[in-house]
Motif scaffolding. Structure first.
Motif, PDB file in Angstrom:
ATOM      1  N   SER B  46     -18.016   9.976 -14.031  1.00  0.00           N
ATOM      2  CA  SER B  46     -17.072  10.104 -12.491  1.00  0.00           C
ATOM      3  C   SER B  46     -16.985   8.886 -12.095  1.00  0.00           C
ATOM      4  CB  SER B  46     -19.239   9.860 -11.891  1.00  0.00           C
ATOM      5  OG  SER B  46     -19.798  11.150 -11.743  1.00  0.00           O
ATOM      6  N   THR B  47     -17.057   7.629 -13.118  1.00  0.00           N
ATOM      7  CA  THR B  47     -16.388   6.025 -12.967  1.00  0.00           C
ATOM      8  C   THR B  47     -14.924   6.826 -13.200  1.00  0.00           C
ATOM      9  OG1 THR B  47     -18.460   5.275 -13.761  1.00  0.00           O
ATOM     10  CG2 THR B  47     -16.282   4.331 -13.835  1.00  0.00           C
ATOM     11  N   LEU B  48     -14.617   7.860 -14.934  1.00  0.00           N
ATOM     12  CA  LEU B  48     -13.284   7.870 -14.874  1.00  0.00           C
ATOM     13  C   LEU B  48     -12.445   8.735 -13.760  1.00  0.00           C
ATOM     14  CD1 LEU B  48     -11.168   8.662 -17.046  1.00  0.00           C
ATOM     15  CD2 LEU B  48     -12.086  10.527 -17.587  1.00  0.00           C
ATOM     16  N   LEU B  49     -13.610   9.746 -12.982  1.00  0.00           N
ATOM     17  CA  LEU B  49     -13.181  10.272 -12.047  1.00  0.00           C
ATOM     18  C   LEU B  49     -12.436   9.272 -10.652  1.00  0.00           C
ATOM     19  CD1 LEU B  49     -12.566  13.618 -11.436  1.00  0.00           C
ATOM     20  CD2 LEU B  49     -14.677  13.348  -9.435  1.00  0.00           C
ATOM     21  N   LYS B  50     -12.798   8.286 -10.320  1.00  0.00           N
ATOM     22  CA  LYS B  50     -13.235   7.476  -9.251  1.00  0.00           C
ATOM     23  C   LYS B  50     -11.744   6.491  -9.941  1.00  0.00           C
ATOM     24  CE  LYS B  50     -17.525   6.452  -7.915  1.00  0.00           C
ATOM     25  NZ  LYS B  50     -18.487   5.100  -7.767  1.00  0.00           N
ATOM     26  N   ALA B  51     -11.854   6.220 -11.440  1.00  0.00           N
ATOM     27  CA  ALA B  51     -10.614   5.814 -11.945  1.00  0.00           C
ATOM     28  C   ALA B  51      -8.869   7.132 -11.577  1.00  0.00           C
ATOM     29  CB  ALA B  51     -10.652   5.101 -13.011  1.00  0.00           C
ATOM     30  N   LEU B  52      -9.242   7.834 -11.375  1.00  0.00           N
ATOM     31  CA  LEU B  52      -8.390   8.869 -11.484  1.00  0.00           C
ATOM     32  C   LEU B  52      -7.574   8.578 -10.172  1.00  0.00           C
ATOM     33  CD1 LEU B  52      -9.331  11.089 -14.095  1.00  0.00           C
ATOM     34  CD2 LEU B  52      -7.462  10.918 -14.070  1.00  0.00           C
ATOM     35  N   TYR B  53      -8.855   8.950  -9.152  1.00  0.00           N
ATOM     36  CA  TYR B  53      -8.137   9.172  -7.244  1.00  0.00           C
ATOM     37  C   TYR B  53      -8.079   8.047  -6.988  1.00  0.00           C
ATOM     38  CZ  TYR B  53     -13.361   9.340  -6.012  1.00  0.00           C
ATOM     39  OH  TYR B  53     -14.026   9.288  -5.612  1.00  0.00           O
ATOM     40  N   GLY B  54      -8.188   6.537  -8.171  1.00  0.00           N
ATOM     41  CA  GLY B  54      -7.863   5.539  -7.459  1.00  0.00           C
ATOM     42  C   GLY B  54      -8.263   3.991  -6.548  1.00  0.00           C
ATOM     43  N   GLN B  55      -9.695   4.566  -6.332  1.00  0.00           N
ATOM     44  CA  GLN B  55     -10.795   3.835  -6.080  1.00  0.00           C
ATOM     45  C   GLN B  55     -11.367   3.047  -7.320  1.00  0.00           C
ATOM     46  OE1 GLN B  55     -14.202   6.120  -4.488  1.00  0.00           O
ATOM     47  NE2 GLN B  55     -15.378   4.337  -4.746  1.00  0.00           N
ATOM     48  N   LEU B  56     -11.363   2.894  -7.787  1.00  0.00           N
ATOM     49  CA  LEU B  56     -11.901   1.660  -9.633  1.00  0.00           C
ATOM     50  C   LEU B  56     -10.358   1.915  -9.830  1.00  0.00           C
ATOM     51  CD1 LEU B  56     -13.684   0.177 -10.701  1.00  0.00           C
ATOM     52  CD2 LEU B  56     -14.246   2.104 -12.345  1.00  0.00           C
ATOM     53  N   LYS B  57     -10.430   0.506 -10.465  1.00  0.00           N
ATOM     54  CA  LYS B  57      -8.717   0.608 -11.295  1.00  0.00           C
ATOM     55  C   LYS B  57      -9.130   0.006 -12.628  1.00  0.00           C
ATOM     56  CE  LYS B  57      -5.461  -1.556  -7.333  1.00  0.00           C
ATOM     57  NZ  LYS B  57      -4.910  -2.309  -7.855  1.00  0.00           N
ATOM     58  N   PRO B  58      -8.030   0.423 -13.427  1.00  0.00           N
ATOM     59  CA  PRO B  58      -8.367  -0.238 -15.347  1.00  0.00           C
ATOM     60  C   PRO B  58      -8.624  -1.923 -15.044  1.00  0.00           C
ATOM     61  CG  PRO B  58      -6.312   1.507 -14.635  1.00  0.00           C
ATOM     62  CD  PRO B  58      -6.570   1.112 -13.377  1.00  0.00           C
ATOM     63  N   SER B  59      -9.118  -2.076 -15.966  1.00  0.00           N
ATOM     64  CA  SER B  59      -9.908  -3.517 -16.036  1.00  0.00           C
ATOM     65  C   SER B  59      -8.534  -3.480 -17.625  1.00  0.00           C
ATOM     66  CB  SER B  59     -10.815  -3.493 -17.159  1.00  0.00           C
ATOM     67  OG  SER B  59     -12.221  -3.324 -16.136  1.00  0.00           O
ATOM     68  N   THR B  60      -8.171  -2.730 -18.203  1.00  0.00           N
ATOM     69  CA  THR B  60      -7.433  -2.565 -18.721  1.00  0.00           C
ATOM     70  C   THR B  60      -6.581  -1.479 -19.834  1.00  0.00           C
ATOM     71  OG1 THR B  60      -8.789  -2.897 -20.990  1.00  0.00           O
ATOM     72  CG2 THR B  60      -7.765  -4.413 -20.528  1.00  0.00           C
ATOM     73  N   GLY B  61      -5.239  -1.298 -19.702  1.00  0.00           N
ATOM     74  CA  GLY B  61      -4.433   0.066 -20.275  1.00  0.00           C
ATOM     75  C   GLY B  61      -4.071   0.705 -18.996  1.00  0.00           C
ATOM     76  N   THR B  62      -3.275   1.316 -19.507  1.00  0.00           N
ATOM     77  CA  THR B  62      -2.314   1.854 -17.831  1.00  0.00           C
ATOM     78  C   THR B  62      -3.511   3.444 -17.885  1.00  0.00           C
ATOM     79  OG1 THR B  62      -1.181   2.768 -20.091  1.00  0.00           O
ATOM     80  CG2 THR B  62      -0.345   0.861 -18.321  1.00  0.00           C
ATOM     81  N   LEU B  63      -3.058   4.146 -16.538  1.00  0.00           N
ATOM     82  CA  LEU B  63      -3.729   5.239 -15.953  1.00  0.00           C
ATOM     83  C   LEU B  63      -2.736   5.530 -15.189  1.00  0.00           C
ATOM     84  CD1 LEU B  63      -5.580   7.779 -16.261  1.00  0.00           C
ATOM     85  CD2 LEU B  63      -6.749   6.246 -14.148  1.00  0.00           C
ATOM     86  N   VAL B  64      -0.932   6.902 -15.948  1.00  0.00           N
ATOM     87  CA  VAL B  64      -0.686   7.262 -14.622  1.00  0.00           C
ATOM     88  C   VAL B  64      -0.794   8.358 -14.637  1.00  0.00           C
ATOM     89  CG1 VAL B  64       1.758   7.387 -14.473  1.00  0.00           C
ATOM     90  CG2 VAL B  64       1.164   5.843 -16.461  1.00  0.00           C
ATOM     91  N   VAL B  65      -1.217   9.066 -12.954  1.00  0.00           N
ATOM     92  CA  VAL B  65      -1.251   9.976 -12.321  1.00  0.00           C
ATOM     93  C   VAL B  65      -0.338  10.265 -11.135  1.00  0.00           C
ATOM     94  CG1 VAL B  65      -2.939  11.534 -10.988  1.00  0.00           C
ATOM     95  CG2 VAL B  65      -4.025   9.179 -12.462  1.00  0.00           C
ATOM     96  N   GLY B  66       0.452  10.950 -11.419  1.00  0.00           N
ATOM     97  CA  GLY B  66       1.646  11.623 -11.020  1.00  0.00           C
ATOM     98  C   GLY B  66       2.892  10.791 -11.216  1.00  0.00           C
ATOM     99  N   GLY B  67       2.706  10.149 -12.394  1.00  0.00           N
ATOM    100  CA  GLY B  67       3.854   9.316 -12.199  1.00  0.00           C
ATOM    101  C   GLY B  67       3.334   7.907 -11.550  1.00  0.00           C
ATOM    102  N   ASN B  68       2.446   7.902 -11.420  1.00  0.00           N
ATOM    103  CA  ASN B  68       1.883   6.197 -10.802  1.00  0.00           C
ATOM    104  C   ASN B  68       0.991   5.588 -11.173  1.00  0.00           C
ATOM    105  OD1 ASN B  68       2.634   6.201  -7.369  1.00  0.00           O
ATOM    106  ND2 ASN B  68       2.153   8.446  -8.086  1.00  0.00           N
ATOM    107  N   ASN B  69       1.516   4.669 -11.393  1.00  0.00           N
ATOM    108  CA  ASN B  69       0.380   3.485 -12.535  1.00  0.00           C
ATOM    109  C   ASN B  69      -0.468   3.023 -11.750  1.00  0.00           C
ATOM    110  OD1 ASN B  69      -1.474   1.977 -14.423  1.00  0.00           O
ATOM    111  ND2 ASN B  69       1.247   1.041 -15.086  1.00  0.00           N
ATOM    112  N   LEU B  70      -1.897   3.323 -11.999  1.00  0.00           N
ATOM    113  CA  LEU B  70      -2.814   3.231 -10.768  1.00  0.00           C
ATOM    114  C   LEU B  70      -3.146   1.631 -11.466  1.00  0.00           C
ATOM    115  CD1 LEU B  70      -4.679   6.183 -10.458  1.00  0.00           C
ATOM    116  CD2 LEU B  70      -3.081   5.331  -9.461  1.00  0.00           C
TER     117      LEU B  70
END
Lengths: 270, 224
Positions: B46-70
């Protein structure tokens, strides 16, 4: 939203608006009353020589009128039955009397200053300010004004706390919906739109209720009250422009209240 | 085919980065893929899912969804991105004061579509999830399975680029679960929508070789 929730918001809002309107009405009424007191109030000055208004105005800027008391009239009252020569002698020996009017309803200390200034001039023999009646009137008046202002302030603070409490309830009532809308990308204005609509509606209701109450006071209660000051000042009891003042105040309060809810809800998802 | 989701060296953590849940994860998901992410309870699904819709920001690294770096997305951009996502929750997250039809068209309402378009879409989608006769009811008048079908209809209402589902059948019986899986599979195949499902166990009805990631020991690994 249940009617009771509306009422819990409308009543404190009405209390604030009532406080505001009472303050406005009291200010206007007391200003009128102060004007009347100022117009009726006079300082009596006894001088050795005839004096002009400019002379008094050079001594103190608050002095705006001087009325000379007819010396012949005074002599005619005391010289009844005596000869014309003796009456003339009394008239020549009699000093000049002036009633001095001021531009505002001054505090006792200011009146005392004017008295000292006048008395320090060598043309002036004596000054009577009737300080005790002026002072007691003014102090009573100031005391009533202070009590009313403190009461209004207290009522406003308590009402604001009640509104904030009600906002907390609204926050919980709408939190889930606002969170869901935020998850699907709704901007803040859309998420909080319903809160604004409800609050604006309540602000209108509160403004109308307070306006009706003051219309009643003005057109029905005031004329039957028998209180001279109120009957005389009936026109300033409630004015059309007050509706706008009340409405704008109510809107400002609800906007602040809704924003406080919206911003405190924003943190839930973060 | 382009990546809809791309994670590189992704670390997700709570408490200001002190409590890491996912560490140094790398994966990518292409447009139109149907992907399962499984793992035991508390593994960070669920933490991963929250990060995917932008509720939780990545601490390090990048997470790009639909061309947007979250990692550094602005709030307005995130709102915009979310309007292109369909999100399905285990507990449905429907607005109980709204009718079923209004719940379904929430994404359209947010996007500013006219009432006419919303009505048409609501009717079409509710027919699609076989709830046409329940349009004017309220969510609490429906069963759990029906409420989740409303959730699926809502997720599909704006033809999203990606559907994120968090244990979508966790509270449902087998029959209702199968209906939900069918709807999601159809959305993926017919609309070319990327579907990412987080669940503790892959349902047995799936015969196609969908991609499957597992979250284990704070890492995300693809199962072949």
């Amino acid at each position: 939203m249940k009617f009771i929730n509306h009422l819990m918001f409308i009543l404190p809002l009405m209390a604030i608006l009532l406080g505001l309107e009472f303050y406005l009405v009291f200010e206007r009424t007391t200003n009128n009353y102060e004007t009347t007191l100022t117009e009726d109030y006079r300082i009596l000055v006894v001088s050795k020589t005839p004096l002009e208004l400019e002379f008094f105005q050079d001594l103190n800027e608050h002095i705006i009128t001087t009325i000379e008391i007819e010396r012949k009239g005074i002599v005619s009252n005391v010289a009844e039955g005596i000869s014309k020569d003796n009456a003339n002698a009394i008239l020549n020996a009699l000093p000049y009397f002036y009633n001095i009017g001021l531009d505002a309803y001054l505090e006792t200390s200011e009146i005392e200053k004017i008295k000292q200034t006048l008395e320090s001039n060598h043309y002036i023999k004596r000054v009577e300010t009737f300080g005790s009646s002026h002072s007691s009137n003014y102090k009573l008046f100031s005391f009533i004004k202070l009590i009313l202002e403190v009461f209004i302030l207290f009522m406003t603070v308590v009402s604001l706390f009640l509104i904030m409490k009600q906002m907390e309830i609204w926050k919980y009532a709408h939190k889930e919906r606002m969170q869901i809308m935020e998850t699907f990308g709704a901007p803040m204005m859309l998420r909080s739109g319903v809160l604004f609509r409800v609050a604006f509606f309540d602000a209108i209701i509160a403004t109308i209720c307070v306006s009706i109450l003051f219309f009643y006071i003005k057109y029905s209660w005031a004329s039957q009250s028998g209180i001279d000051m109120i009957v005389k000042n009936r026109d300033v009891l409630f004015q059309a422009s007050d509706i706008m003042v009340l409405f704008i105040s109510a809107i400002v309060i609800v906007i602040l209240a809704v924003y406080s809810v919206v911003f405190s809800s924003k943190g839930v998802e973060d | 085919m382009s990546n809809v989701i791309q994670a590189s060296g992704l670390t997700l953590a709570y408490d200001n980065g002190t409590k890491s849940i996912i560490q140094d994860a790398n994966f990518s998901i292409k447009k139109g893929e149907f992907v399962f992410i499984t793992g035991p309870s508390g593994s960070g699904k669920s933490t991963l899912l929250k990060a995917l819709y932008g509720q939780l920001k990545p601490s390090t690294g990048t997470l790009v969804v639909g061309g947007n770096n979250l990692s550094n997305i602005s709030r307005p951009k995130l709102q915009e991105l979310r309007t292109h996502m369909g999100i399905i929750f285990q507990d449905y997250k429907l607005v109980n004061e709204w009718t079923v039809a209004k719940n379904v068209v929430l994404p359209l309402m947010i996007a500013g579509y006219s009432n006419e378009v919303q009505d048409t879409q609501a009717r079409r989608l509710l027919k699609h999830v076989k709830l046409a006769e329940h349009a004017d009811k309220y969510p609490l008048e429906l069963s759990g399975g029906e409420q989740q079908r409303v959730g699926v209809a809502r997720a599909l209402s704006k033809n999203p680029v990606v559907i994120l589902a968090d244990e979508p059948t966790g509270n449902l019986d087998d029959y209702s679960s199968n209906v939900i899986w069918d709807l999601m599979e159809n959305a993926c195949q017919q609309l070319d929508t990327t579907v990412l499902v987080v669940t503790h166990k892959i349902p047995t009805i799936f015969s196609l070789p969908y991609r499957h990631f597992i979250i284990e020991n704070r890492g995300i690994y693809e199962v072949h």
